[in-house]
Enzyme design. Structure first.
Site, PDB file in Angstrom:
ATOM      1  N   ASP A 139       0.860  -1.168   0.000  1.00  0.00           N
ATOM      2  CA  ASP A 139       0.000   0.000   0.000  1.00  0.00           C
ATOM      3  C   ASP A 139       0.917   1.244   0.000  1.00  0.00           C
ATOM      4  OD1 ASP A 139      -2.271   1.681   0.545  1.00  0.00           O
ATOM      5  OD2 ASP A 139      -1.738   1.614   2.678  1.00  0.00           O
ATOM      6  N   PHE A 140       0.357   2.428  -0.261  1.00  0.00           N
ATOM      7  CA  PHE A 140       1.199   3.633  -0.287  1.00  0.00           C
ATOM      8  C   PHE A 140       1.073   4.455   1.006  1.00  0.00           C
ATOM      9  CE2 PHE A 140       1.964   8.109  -1.317  1.00  0.00           C
ATOM     10  CZ  PHE A 140       3.291   8.019  -1.717  1.00  0.00           C
ATOM     11  N   ASP A 141      -0.085   5.121   1.191  1.00  0.00           N
ATOM     12  CA  ASP A 141      -0.248   6.009   2.354  1.00  0.00           C
ATOM     13  C   ASP A 141      -0.288   5.198   3.654  1.00  0.00           C
ATOM     14  OD1 ASP A 141      -0.958   8.913   1.291  1.00  0.00           O
ATOM     15  OD2 ASP A 141      -1.968   7.471  -0.022  1.00  0.00           O
TER      16      ASP A 141
ATOM     17  N   ASP B 263      -1.841  -0.774   5.575  1.00  0.00           N
ATOM     18  CA  ASP B 263      -2.477  -0.317   6.827  1.00  0.00           C
ATOM     19  C   ASP B 263      -3.973  -0.055   6.684  1.00  0.00           C
ATOM     20  OD1 ASP B 263      -2.266   2.090   5.303  1.00  0.00           O
ATOM     21  OD2 ASP B 263      -2.498   3.237   7.161  1.00  0.00           O
TER      22      ASP B 263
HETATM   23 MG    MG Z   1      -2.812   3.100   3.545  1.00  0.00          MG
END
Ligand code: MG
Length: 281
Positions: A42-44, A221
């Site tokens: 995932d990124f953020d 997350d």
């Molecule tokens: Mg995220």
């Protein structure tokens, strides 16, 4: 562990911290039948710390450098799968040897799970235009992400206005766009195509394209990352970032701990999988 542990603590304790389990993980990599590791992220909140202004998010320098290192290593394929639009996440990570998917996996490079992406874009545009007119609240932002849209109302401070915004969004989508549906998140409503496709399907799509058998590993997350953890269970390696309840097999605390996992993969983990001393075919 003593008897005073609370529920939250129990939730954390039931999913081991991956950095305490690298011996076990190394063993799994050394003995898998797979020839390659597929590493999805995932990124953020995973590669990049969460920030108040989403347009300011960027991966930490360490995570970016380690992804670059890993992308050059034999035996590992990497994809970053984000809720952001595809071009947005690709630009923010900016590594050629990495693949990308946007819009929670709905937006793939050179392929689409949608039967008519242009029609979806047109519907999203229509809905966003109408919402711009109907929601007259200066602290509410409507983000058109192409094949999805997000209505952000984090900065709206009263619950009554938030409820009114949610109601307008859901009514407009219901009235105008039967091929779209709404999902509520933390101070957001997401508008997306009403098809059965999530990040889990996207990871499976990446894995299935490989000619070699891949062991999937995924770090994230978000709530939407839970779809991946369920999709790759029981053999895949899911890593939840944070202390929430999760379907992942492991967890790490935060973005800095993700760096430590990437470092371990670059230093030792990938070698366990592809090394001459393992039992892989
Ligand atoms: Mg995220």
């Amino acid at each position: 562990m003593d008897d005073s542990t609370d529920t939250q603590h129990d939730t954390v304790a039931s999913v081991p911290w991956i950095l305490s389990e690298t011996d076990r993980l190394g063993q799994q990599l050394a003995t898998t039948d797979a020839q390659r590791l597929f590493l999805g992220l995932d990124f953020d909140g995973t590669l990049a710390p969460h920030v108040d202004e989403p347009s300011a998010a960027e991966p930490t320098a360490e995570n970016q450098e380690l992804l670059r290192t890993l992308s050059r290593q034999a035996g590992v394929d990497i994809a970053v799968i984000s809720g952001r639009a595809l071009d947005d996440v690709r630009d923010r990570v900016g590594i050629d040897g990495v693949e990308y998917a946007g819009n929670h996996g709905l937006e793939l490079d050179g392929a689409s799970p949608l039967s008519d992406p242009d029609a979806t874009r047109a519907q999203i545009r229509t809905v966003c235009d109408r919402l711009e007119t109907e929601i007259d609240h200066e602290d509410c932002a409507i983000e058109n992400k192409g094949i999805t849209a997000t209505v952000h109302y984090r900065r709206v401070d009263d619950e009554e206005s938030k409820a009114r915004i949610r109601s307008i969004v859901e009514t407009v989508v219901e009235d105008d766009a039967s091929d779209l549906r709404c999902t509520r998140g933390a101070n957001i409503v997401e508008i997306r195509p009403a098809i059965d496709w999530d990040k889990g399907e996207a990871v499976q799509w990446f894995v299935d394209r490989r000619s070699d058998a891949c062991l999937p590993m995924y770090i994230g997350d978000d709530t939407t990352d839970e779809d991946v953890f369920r999709a790759i269970a029981p053999d895949g390696i899911g890593v939840h970032v944070g202390t929430d309840g999760t379907a992942a097999t492991y967890r790490v605390a935060d973005v800095e701990a993700v760096t430590a996992v990437l470092q371990w993969l670059a230093d030792a983990g990938v070698d366990e999988l592809v090394g001459e001393n393992n039992s892989n075919p």
